[in-house]
Write an enzyme that holds these catalytic residues in place. Sequence first.
Site, PDB file in Angstrom:
ATOM      1  N   LYS A   1       8.696   6.061  -0.113  1.00 54.04           N
ATOM      2  CA  LYS A   1      10.076   6.387  -0.430  1.00 54.04           C
ATOM      3  C   LYS A   1      10.284   6.686  -1.899  1.00 54.04           C
ATOM      4  CE  LYS A   1      12.710   3.851   3.026  1.00 54.04           C
ATOM      5  NZ  LYS A   1      13.434   2.620   3.303  1.00 54.04           N
TER       6      LYS A   1
ATOM      7  N   LYS B   1      10.463  -8.011  -6.870  1.00 54.55           N
ATOM      8  CA  LYS B   1      11.825  -7.543  -7.130  1.00 54.55           C
ATOM      9  C   LYS B   1      12.456  -8.290  -8.305  1.00 54.55           C
ATOM     10  CE  LYS B   1      12.482  -5.946  -2.460  1.00 54.55           C
ATOM     11  NZ  LYS B   1      12.921  -6.344  -1.117  1.00 54.55           N
TER      12      LYS B   1
ATOM     13  N   LYS C   1      -0.399   6.490  -0.090  1.00 47.67           N
ATOM     14  CA  LYS C   1       0.257   7.146   1.037  1.00 47.67           C
ATOM     15  C   LYS C   1       1.669   7.576   0.659  1.00 47.67           C
ATOM     16  CE  LYS C   1       1.339   2.594   2.793  1.00 47.67           C
ATOM     17  NZ  LYS C   1       1.955   1.923   3.887  1.00 47.67           N
TER      18      LYS C   1
END
Length: 351
Positions: A217, A132, A214
């Site tokens: 979001k 991040k 997969k």
Amino acid sequence: MKPHSGTTVINVSSRPMEKSGKQIVMSGIRPTGILHLGNYFGALKNYLRMQDEYECYFMIADLHSLTTHPDTNELRKNVLHVISEYLACGLDPEKVALYCQSSIYQTSELYFYLNTLAYKGELEKTTTFKDKARLQPQNINAALLTYPVLMTADILLHRALYVPVGKDQEQHLEMARNFAARFNHRYAEVFPEPVAFNFGQELVKVPSLDGTGKMSKSENQNATLYLSDSDELIRKKIMKAKTDEGPKAPGTPKPDYIENLFQLVRLTGAEDVYNKFEADYSNCNIRYGDMKKQLAEEMIRFMAPIREKAEAIRNDEKYLAEVLEKGAFKARRSAEATMQLVRQSIGIKYF
Ligand code: TRP
């Protein structure tokens, strides 16, 4: 180091407010995106199984989302969106505590104490922090650094033993165990060391429609089915999924992107459809166009009722507020019982 003198010996096995006698489960999700099929099969289905067997605390981590999404314009809407989908999927607010992190004031209190036990070096080494920090170099705030400490507070507030989470949270959970152990060692044995838990099974992975990885979001939204997607959009996304000419010789192994389509058919529960296309594949006469059409219809049959229910719930703001208030009440009661032990064991109880 021994607990310092004057520490009251605390009988941790007595949880004053807990009547159920069940093991405690706690988990959270950040409201920074809308739920997709991966969330449903990877997390929610497990939650549904847990709600009868465990004392469950399921939380929307709205405070955590502030570490990466300081703009709060969408926050409330996203929180209500996630809650309505949880309810539509079958989480029962009578059985579990369904609440927002920000409603539990004790979280910040425990977070502070735990911060005194967390070291800069280990926080800076956390994978999610490094990722991040790279993504938002202009906003490497202190709460981003102490993200795992806040998560630990969420869990330990309920003295939860079981934390249903995916692999991406394993490092945070390991830190939670370390912080719990340090607290216990320094002050008094208050906390169990929490472990990841998913009924001893591998979590179901829902493959993305583009044949890579997969459903998630944020990555490739066209390859992810969201619980709120319309029938039309579900059809469109599935019809775009990658296929090929089909097997030329019997016994040809399925490429990943084809295996994924089969996996998706299986997840919809349409066993007859699955078997038919499996047989077609073996006989080398599979028509992927037909398979995708059928998959889309099965997926719609499965997903549309959830979407419609969530929409109805989302429009009932009064009901949503009641659910969140009830959840907050349960979670605060459990948190306050823990905090009494915490304050007492640290020795900061003056009256
Ligand atoms: N960090 C988790 C995530 O990003 C969300 C979370 C916050 C959580 N608090 C938690 C998960 C407590 C489990 C337990 O998905």
